[in-house]
Design a protein around this motif. Structure first.
Motif, PDB file in Angstrom:
ATOM      1  N   HIS A   1     106.167   6.789 -90.180  1.00 41.05           N
ATOM      2  CA  HIS A   1     105.963   7.031 -91.623  1.00 41.05           C
ATOM      3  C   HIS A   1     107.267   7.666 -92.134  1.00 41.05           C
ATOM      4  CE1 HIS A   1     101.363   7.414 -90.943  1.00 41.05           C
ATOM      5  NE2 HIS A   1     101.838   7.594 -89.731  1.00 41.05           N
TER       6      HIS A   1
ATOM      7  N   ARG B   1     107.646  19.159 -94.503  1.00 41.18           N
ATOM      8  CA  ARG B   1     106.558  20.117 -94.784  1.00 41.18           C
ATOM      9  C   ARG B   1     106.645  21.311 -93.834  1.00 41.18           C
ATOM     10  NH1 ARG B   1     102.460  15.581 -94.959  1.00 41.18           N
ATOM     11  NH2 ARG B   1     101.171  16.768 -93.519  1.00 41.18           N
TER      12      ARG B   1
ATOM     13  N   TYR C   1      95.320  21.186 -88.037  1.00 46.44           N
ATOM     14  CA  TYR C   1      95.770  20.107 -88.918  1.00 46.44           C
ATOM     15  C   TYR C   1      94.727  19.865 -90.021  1.00 46.44           C
ATOM     16  CZ  TYR C   1      97.339  15.438 -90.303  1.00 46.44           C
ATOM     17  OH  TYR C   1      97.761  14.363 -91.026  1.00 46.44           O
TER      18      TYR C   1
ATOM     19  N   ILE D   1      98.519  15.325 -96.212  1.00 47.18           N
ATOM     20  CA  ILE D   1      98.934  14.054 -96.813  1.00 47.18           C
ATOM     21  C   ILE D   1      99.001  14.169 -98.350  1.00 47.18           C
ATOM     22  CG2 ILE D   1      98.243  11.631 -97.092  1.00 47.18           C
ATOM     23  CD1 ILE D   1      96.926  11.934 -94.229  1.00 47.18           C
TER      24      ILE D   1
ATOM     25  N   TYR E   1     101.943   7.561 -98.553  1.00 45.00           N
ATOM     26  CA  TYR E   1     102.156   8.820 -99.269  1.00 45.00           C
ATOM     27  C   TYR E   1     102.257   8.559-100.784  1.00 45.00           C
ATOM     28  CZ  TYR E   1     103.119  10.995 -94.747  1.00 45.00           C
ATOM     29  OH  TYR E   1     103.022  11.458 -93.458  1.00 45.00           O
TER      30      TYR E   1
ATOM     31  N   HIS F   1      95.133   6.188 -96.569  1.00 42.80           N
ATOM     32  CA  HIS F   1      95.632   7.266 -95.702  1.00 42.80           C
ATOM     33  C   HIS F   1      94.856   8.549 -95.994  1.00 42.80           C
ATOM     34  CE1 HIS F   1      99.602   9.213 -93.998  1.00 42.80           C
ATOM     35  NE2 HIS F   1      98.630   9.211 -93.119  1.00 42.80           N
TER      36      HIS F   1
ATOM     37  N   PHE G   1      93.511   5.079 -92.080  1.00 39.28           N
ATOM     38  CA  PHE G   1      93.262   6.300 -91.307  1.00 39.28           C
ATOM     39  C   PHE G   1      91.742   6.427 -91.195  1.00 39.28           C
ATOM     40  CE2 PHE G   1      94.105  11.214 -91.223  1.00 39.28           C
ATOM     41  CZ  PHE G   1      93.821  11.238 -89.860  1.00 39.28           C
TER      42      PHE G   1
ATOM     43  N   HIS H   1      94.818   3.702 -87.542  1.00 39.94           N
ATOM     44  CA  HIS H   1      94.854   5.075 -87.020  1.00 39.94           C
ATOM     45  C   HIS H   1      93.440   5.391 -86.520  1.00 39.94           C
ATOM     46  CE1 HIS H   1      98.599   5.551 -89.263  1.00 39.94           C
ATOM     47  NE2 HIS H   1      98.762   6.732 -88.714  1.00 39.94           N
TER      48      HIS H   1
ATOM     49  N   GLN I   1      92.122  10.010 -83.612  1.00 38.26           N
ATOM     50  CA  GLN I   1      93.123  11.079 -83.539  1.00 38.26           C
ATOM     51  C   GLN I   1      92.428  12.437 -83.425  1.00 38.26           C
ATOM     52  OE1 GLN I   1      95.696  11.371 -87.005  1.00 38.26           O
ATOM     53  NE2 GLN I   1      97.027  12.892 -86.048  1.00 38.26           N
TER      54      GLN I   1
ATOM     55  N   HIS J   1      96.996   6.199 -81.801  1.00 37.74           N
ATOM     56  CA  HIS J   1      96.617   7.612 -81.593  1.00 37.74           C
ATOM     57  C   HIS J   1      95.777   7.753 -80.325  1.00 37.74           C
ATOM     58  CE1 HIS J   1      98.320  10.128 -84.698  1.00 37.74           C
ATOM     59  NE2 HIS J   1      98.088   9.187 -85.571  1.00 37.74           N
TER      60      HIS J   1
ATOM     61  N   ASP K   1     105.390   8.008 -84.296  1.00 38.14           N
ATOM     62  CA  ASP K   1     104.563   8.537 -85.396  1.00 38.14           C
ATOM     63  C   ASP K   1     105.372   9.420 -86.349  1.00 38.14           C
ATOM     64  OD1 ASP K   1     102.253   8.754 -86.909  1.00 38.14           O
ATOM     65  OD2 ASP K   1     101.412  10.409 -85.750  1.00 38.14           O
TER      66      ASP K   1
ATOM     67  N   ASN L   1     106.614  11.495 -88.989  1.00 36.07           N
ATOM     68  CA  ASN L   1     106.107  11.787 -90.342  1.00 36.07           C
ATOM     69  C   ASN L   1     106.251  13.283 -90.599  1.00 36.07           C
ATOM     70  OD1 ASN L   1     103.371  13.335 -90.175  1.00 36.07           O
ATOM     71  ND2 ASN L   1     103.214  11.807 -88.561  1.00 36.07           N
TER      72      ASN L   1
ATOM     73  N   GLY M   1     104.122  15.562 -91.454  1.00 34.25           N
ATOM     74  CA  GLY M   1     103.010  16.464 -91.198  1.00 34.25           C
ATOM     75  C   GLY M   1     102.685  16.669 -89.728  1.00 34.25           C
ATOM     76  N   SER M   2     102.461  15.559 -89.005  1.00 41.03           N
ATOM     77  CA  SER M   2     101.983  15.711 -87.629  1.00 41.03           C
ATOM     78  C   SER M   2     103.063  15.473 -86.581  1.00 41.03           C
ATOM     79  CB  SER M   2     100.814  14.756 -87.364  1.00 41.03           C
ATOM     80  OG  SER M   2     101.264  13.431 -87.239  1.00 41.03           O
TER      81      SER M   2
HETATM   82  O1  NIG Z   1      99.666   9.526 -87.931  1.00 39.66           O
HETATM   83  N1  NIG Z   1      96.886  10.798 -89.184  1.00 39.66           N
HETATM   84  C1  NIG Z   1      97.335  10.319 -90.183  1.00 39.66           C
HETATM   85  N2  NIG Z   1      98.598  10.144 -90.528  1.00 39.66           N
HETATM   86  C2  NIG Z   1      99.724  10.762 -89.905  1.00 39.66           C
HETATM   87  C3  NIG Z   1      99.963  12.137 -90.374  1.00 39.66           C
HETATM   88  C4  NIG Z   1     100.194  12.195 -91.808  1.00 39.66           C
HETATM   89  C5  NIG Z   1     100.576  13.532 -92.351  1.00 39.66           C
HETATM   90  O2  NIG Z   1     100.102  14.579 -91.898  1.00 39.66           O
HETATM   91  O3  NIG Z   1     101.390  13.511 -93.282  1.00 39.66           O
HETATM   92  C6  NIG Z   1      99.638  10.653 -88.396  1.00 39.66           C
HETATM   93  O4  NIG Z   1      99.545  11.643 -87.671  1.00 39.66           O
END
Ligand code: NIG
Ligand code: FE
Length: 412
Positions: free
Chosen positions: A79, A86, A99, A109, A149, A182, A219, A247, A250, A270, A321, A323, A325-326
């Motif tokens: 992503h 963040r 999370y 997200i 996003y 998402h 997701f 996804h 997870q 995931h 993965d 991105n 956030g994660s």
């Molecule tokens: O693959 N799980 C969903 N989407 C992303 C994380 C997205 C985010 O936190 O911005 C993932 O971990």
């Protein structure tokens, strides 16, 4: 270009081998003391130094003495188009917030979507380009990039147009996935069906018209998109020829994997929560099980059951993965190390999962992912290394000295 004196040319799978299932994942053929000839951007031939004819002077020659040559990493889940990192969530995570808790408190997200909606296409292209250049320098030679996003018709299209520009600007194969599903935008929190209708009736036709996506992603997770909602979106996308990449599992095990497999997803990704049903679902399926160990590492969730999946005869791939956030890292060398250290895959398995099976998870394994005659010359030359295992063993460091894309040294 002719590369000579290669200590080991790694991943010389037969050209017809397009993925590695179950126990095949351990088979990583290599050729010692090798040469490799590249012409017109493609792998023309390779062989043992003992059989090298006097090199033709029209070829640029690289001496790779003591060094290994690998096919480029194929990162099938990222992503990398986002407006801002963040790191404010980093401290919250360290202090113990999960999370899900961060997402529920307006982070996650939706936070990224608010920022992306305000960014211009040019800004997004510039920042994603910097990330992509960095990934290429770390050995990535094919990539999949998701939207997700934007979360409005306009902003999802903006993201996909950025990916289209990246496709045109970069010398590596790039696949695009539409991940409008998402998260539910705040305005649709209590009216999920209206957002799904927006995706199906307004977004999908425009995406198809401009040919902006190769895959549909959802997701599928408690608190995000339910199984029934996922099926609606996959069914609508199928009418436009978009195959799923999901996804799944997870944060919880709720049938998302089985759903993806039943819909002939190219991959389900995931799988941190893997029960017996999940293992069974993959055993005879062509759907690839894509594992993302950097995500487990960063948000402190369980690591996927790679050994169980391999023993169940699944086709296992590794991806970053990347991105905000994660998983704020797109370093596939680290992913391959985690494959070994945390998923308990042998170096050969981890490398295969991040090359040929990663390519398969983007339906690109006839072009990239192994060293075979006629494939794209996307590869990297390491520093001098004692053995193949040194690459994942020396975690957190890059052993890559030279990146070659389409037969040319990449300078970024
Ligand atoms: O693959 N799980 C969903 N989407 C992303 C994380 C997205 C985010 O936190 O911005 C993932 O971990
Ligand atoms: Fe992801």
């Amino acid at each position: 270009m002719l590369i000579t004196n290669i200590k080991a040319l790694v991943g010389v799978h037969p050209k017809e081998k397009l993925f590695l299932r179950g126990s095949e994942l351990s088979e990583l053929p290599f050729l010692e003391n090798a040469w490799l000839l590249i012409e017109n951007g493609l792998i023309k031939d390779f062989g043992s130094m003992d059989n090298l004819q006097t090199p033709n002077t029209k070829h640029q020659t690289l001496n790779a003495e003591g060094r290994f040559v690998f096919p480029s990493w194929c990162d099938s889940h990222t992503h990398i188009v986002f407006a801002a990192p963040r790191e404010e969530e980093f401290a919250l995570k360290i202090a113990g917030k999960t999370y899900e808790e961060i997402a529920a408190a307006g982070g996650g997200i939706l936070n990224s979507a608010n920022k992306l909606q305000k960014a211009t296409e040019d800004e997004l292209f510039e920042s994603a380009s910097i990330r992509l250049k960095d990934m290429i320098k770390h050995g990535t030679g094919a990539i999949e990039i998701k939207s997700g996003y934007g979360l409005t018709v306009e902003s999802e299209l903006k993201m996909l147009r950025v990916i289209k520009r990246l496709k045109a600007a970069f010398p590596i194969p790039i696949k695009a996935s539409l991940l409008a599903a998402h998260a539910y935008p705040a305005a649709y929190k209590n009216n999920h069906q209206a957002y799904i209708n927006l995706i199906i009736n307004e977004l999908l036709p425009k995406v198809a018209e401009e040919n902006l996506a190769d895959y549909i992603d959802v997701f599928c997770e408690k608190g995000f998109f339910s199984n029934e909602e996922t099926v609606q979106i996959l069914t609508a996308a199928a009418k436009y020829g978009l195959k799923p990449k999901i996804h799944a599992n997870q944060l919880s095990s709720s049938g998302a994997v089985e759903l993806g497999v039943a819909h002939h997803a190219v991959s389900v990704d995931h799988l941190e929560e893997t029960d017996e049903n999940v293992l069974q679902a993959f055993s005879e399926s062509h759907t690839i099980a894509t594992l993302l160990p950097s995500c487990s590492f960063y948000i402190n969730i369980p690591f996927a059951n790679a050994k169980g999946l391999i023993n169940s005869n699944a086709i296992v791939a590794l991806a970053s993965d990347y991105n905000p956030g994660s998983t704020p890292s797109g370093n596939m060398n680290f992913v391959v190390s985690l494959g070994c250290i945390k998923l308990k895959m042998m170096p050969e398995q981890s490398i295969n999962a991040a090359t040929l099976n990663g390519a398969a998870a983007m339906e690109l394994s006839n072009e990239v992912g192994s060293i075979a005659r006629g494939k794209k010359a996307n590869l990297f030359i390491t520093r001098p290394m004692t053995s193949l295992a040194y690459l994942p063993y020396s975690f957190g460091q890059s052993q890559i000295e030279t990146v070659i894309l389409n037969g040319e040294v990449y300078h970024g």
